[in-house]
Design a protein around this motif. Structure first.
Motif, PDB file in Angstrom:
ATOM      1  N   PRO A   7       0.826  -1.206   0.000  1.00  0.00           N
ATOM      2  CA  PRO A   7       0.000   0.000   0.000  1.00  0.00           C
ATOM      3  C   PRO A   7       0.862   1.258   0.000  1.00  0.00           C
ATOM      4  O   PRO A   7       2.017   1.242   0.421  1.00  0.00           O
ATOM      5  CB  PRO A   7      -0.776  -0.135   1.313  1.00  0.00           C
ATOM      6  N   GLY A   8       0.289   2.334  -0.480  1.00  0.00           N
ATOM      7  CA  GLY A   8       1.004   3.605  -0.483  1.00  0.00           C
ATOM      8  C   GLY A   8       0.762   4.390  -1.750  1.00  0.00           C
ATOM      9  O   GLY A   8      -0.050   4.026  -2.606  1.00  0.00           O
ATOM     10  N   VAL A   9       1.492   5.505  -1.875  1.00  0.00           N
ATOM     11  CA  VAL A   9       1.391   6.392  -3.032  1.00  0.00           C
ATOM     12  C   VAL A   9       2.740   6.405  -3.746  1.00  0.00           C
ATOM     13  O   VAL A   9       3.780   6.643  -3.130  1.00  0.00           O
ATOM     14  CB  VAL A   9       1.011   7.823  -2.614  1.00  0.00           C
ATOM     15  N   VAL A  10       2.740   6.119  -5.052  1.00  0.00           N
ATOM     16  CA  VAL A  10       3.971   6.069  -5.851  1.00  0.00           C
ATOM     17  C   VAL A  10       3.807   6.959  -7.076  1.00  0.00           C
ATOM     18  O   VAL A  10       2.750   6.964  -7.713  1.00  0.00           O
ATOM     19  CB  VAL A  10       4.294   4.618  -6.289  1.00  0.00           C
ATOM     20  N   ASN A  11       4.865   7.718  -7.410  1.00  0.00           N
ATOM     21  CA  ASN A  11       4.888   8.541  -8.627  1.00  0.00           C
ATOM     22  C   ASN A  11       5.534   7.753  -9.767  1.00  0.00           C
ATOM     23  O   ASN A  11       6.637   7.227  -9.628  1.00  0.00           O
ATOM     24  CB  ASN A  11       5.667   9.836  -8.398  1.00  0.00           C
ATOM     25  N   TYR A  12       4.818   7.680 -10.897  1.00  0.00           N
ATOM     26  CA  TYR A  12       5.306   7.006 -12.101  1.00  0.00           C
ATOM     27  C   TYR A  12       5.552   8.077 -13.172  1.00  0.00           C
ATOM     28  O   TYR A  12       4.641   8.861 -13.479  1.00  0.00           O
ATOM     29  CB  TYR A  12       4.285   5.974 -12.584  1.00  0.00           C
ATOM     30  N   THR A  13       6.790   8.083 -13.753  1.00  0.00           N
ATOM     31  CA  THR A  13       7.180   9.115 -14.728  1.00  0.00           C
ATOM     32  C   THR A  13       7.215   8.524 -16.130  1.00  0.00           C
ATOM     33  O   THR A  13       7.843   7.474 -16.368  1.00  0.00           O
ATOM     34  CB  THR A  13       8.551   9.705 -14.376  1.00  0.00           C
ATOM     35  N   PHE A  14       6.557   9.214 -17.066  1.00  0.00           N
ATOM     36  CA  PHE A  14       6.543   8.805 -18.473  1.00  0.00           C
ATOM     37  C   PHE A  14       7.500   9.722 -19.244  1.00  0.00           C
ATOM     38  O   PHE A  14       7.363  10.949 -19.235  1.00  0.00           O
ATOM     39  CB  PHE A  14       5.136   8.937 -19.051  1.00  0.00           C
ATOM     40  N   THR A  15       8.480   9.094 -19.921  1.00  0.00           N
ATOM     41  CA  THR A  15       9.452   9.837 -20.733  1.00  0.00           C
ATOM     42  C   THR A  15       9.205   9.529 -22.207  1.00  0.00           C
ATOM     43  O   THR A  15       9.330   8.367 -22.627  1.00  0.00           O
ATOM     44  CB  THR A  15      10.889   9.457 -20.361  1.00  0.00           C
ATOM     45  N   PRO A  16       8.827  10.534 -23.020  1.00  0.00           N
ATOM     46  CA  PRO A  16       8.567  10.294 -24.453  1.00  0.00           C
ATOM     47  C   PRO A  16       9.827   9.825 -25.165  1.00  0.00           C
ATOM     48  O   PRO A  16      10.962  10.120 -24.759  1.00  0.00           O
ATOM     49  CB  PRO A  16       8.102  11.648 -24.955  1.00  0.00           C
ATOM     50  N   ASN A  17       9.629   9.080 -26.249  1.00  0.00           N
ATOM     51  CA  ASN A  17      10.758   8.661 -27.075  1.00  0.00           C
ATOM     52  C   ASN A  17      11.453   9.877 -27.686  1.00  0.00           C
ATOM     53  O   ASN A  17      10.831  10.922 -27.899  1.00  0.00           O
ATOM     54  CB  ASN A  17      10.273   7.721 -28.184  1.00  0.00           C
TER      55      ASN A  17
END
Length: 327
Positions: A70-80
């Motif tokens: 459980p918890g809060v996680v930041n997911y980062t999207f990096t464009p090609n």
């Protein structure tokens, strides 16, 4: 946007070269757009979208959604590379509600209790119980409650033990200033007697010496498995003047010895004698001139055992008097 820019290159004077025109197209940077994700529950299967809603491909870091913790996680999207786009971050929450029904508890029969869970919301209890609302259990049992946080659920169990409440009662036998008390209630583990004259005892069947004739209020409090019961009765110690010969045994076998119950009351009028068994059921009631008992009930011999009697009478000298004993 987009904007096309022309750049002219002109050689310096004296150089053999032509003017060159270069066109550069400038496009506005587009940020990836994603739908809102979560919250998820522990163990849910979830994935990160790629490409974005506006068609941009890239990579995620971390690469996948972890729903084991459980918890809060930041997911980062990096464009090609070459996408002319910037990074985007999604905040994803994983929930793990832990519902606590409360500690197991013990109460006495007839007592009310309320169950109040914690750790979530929208609690649903078994057996129709409402969270935080008092009720009276019919007996010992287990109660299950389920609660939620968002769309995530958890359940817990609480045990309620209902101990039977004792029933206190006693009879008394008076002789002069002495009184013997006979406990008649259900089995218990402790006794607390208040004899009404400042005296007390913790025995089951105590004896007590009173300071003199009079009416005394006797209070008995009994306890068993944490449950209590009380019983109150008045006893009267009579002054000399009227006499009752209290007996405690009869043997109605026809041998001429103790064949009948007879108090041998002297100096009394308006006498009533009640004979009861150990459970308080009246076996015989004697009044008027018929003040003896031959040991039969409805014409049949009574079972061998201990019986208790109480007599009420008006003494010619002393007035109203009460006595109790067993036979």
């Amino acid at each position: 946007f987009p904007v096309t820019i022309q750049i002219h290159f002109c050689p310096d004077a004296g150089q053999c070269g032509d003017t060159v025109v270069i066109q550069i197209q400038v496009t506005a940077a587009a940020l990836p757009v994603f739908p809102s994700l979560g919250p998820y529950c522990i163990g849910d299967v979830a994935s990160l979208p790629n490409p974005s809603l506006n068609g941009i491909n890239g990579t995620w870091s971390p690469a996948s959604i972890n729903t084991t913790q459980p918890g809060v996680v930041n997911y980062t999207f990096t464009p090609n590379p070459g996408s002319c786009s910037g990074d985007t971050t999604l905040e994803i929450t994983v929930l793990n509600p832990i519902i606590f029904a409360g500690n197991d508890t013990t109460i006495c029969a007839g007592s009310s209790i309320f169950l109040s869970a914690s750790g979530g919301s929208n609690y649903v209890w078994s057996n129709g119980i409402q969270n935080g609302i008092p009720f009276t259990p019919n007996g010992s049992g287990s109660y299950v409650v389920c609660g939620s946080v968002g769309n995530c659920n958890d359940c817990d169990t609480l045990n309620v033990t209902v101990n039977p409440s004792p029933s206190a009662s006693f009879l008394s036998e008076v002789s002069g200033n002495e009184a013997q008390f006979l406990y008649m209630g259900t089995p218990v583990t402790s006794f607390a007697w208040d004899f009404g004259d400042g005296g007390s005892s913790v025995l089951m069947d105590p004896n007590h010496t009173y300071p003199g004739p009079g009416i005394y209020g006797v209070l008995l409090t009994v306890t068993n498995q944490g449950c209590t019961s009380t019983y109150f009765a008045e006893i009267e110690l009579i002054a000399p003047g009227s006499e009752a010969h209290l007996i405690n045994v009869i043997t109605p076998n026809g041998d001429g010895i103790n064949d009948v119950f007879d108090l041998g009351l002297e100096g009394y009028k308006e006498v009533t004698i009640s004979i009861v068994n150990r459970w308080g059921n009246t076996m015989v009631e004697l009044t008027g001139n018929s003040l003896t008992w031959d040991g039969t009930v409805d014409g049949k011999p009574a079972l061998e055992g201990v019986y208790f009697y109480q007599f009420k009478a008006i003494g010619i000298v002393t007035g109203k008097q009460i006595g109790r004993a067993h036979v």
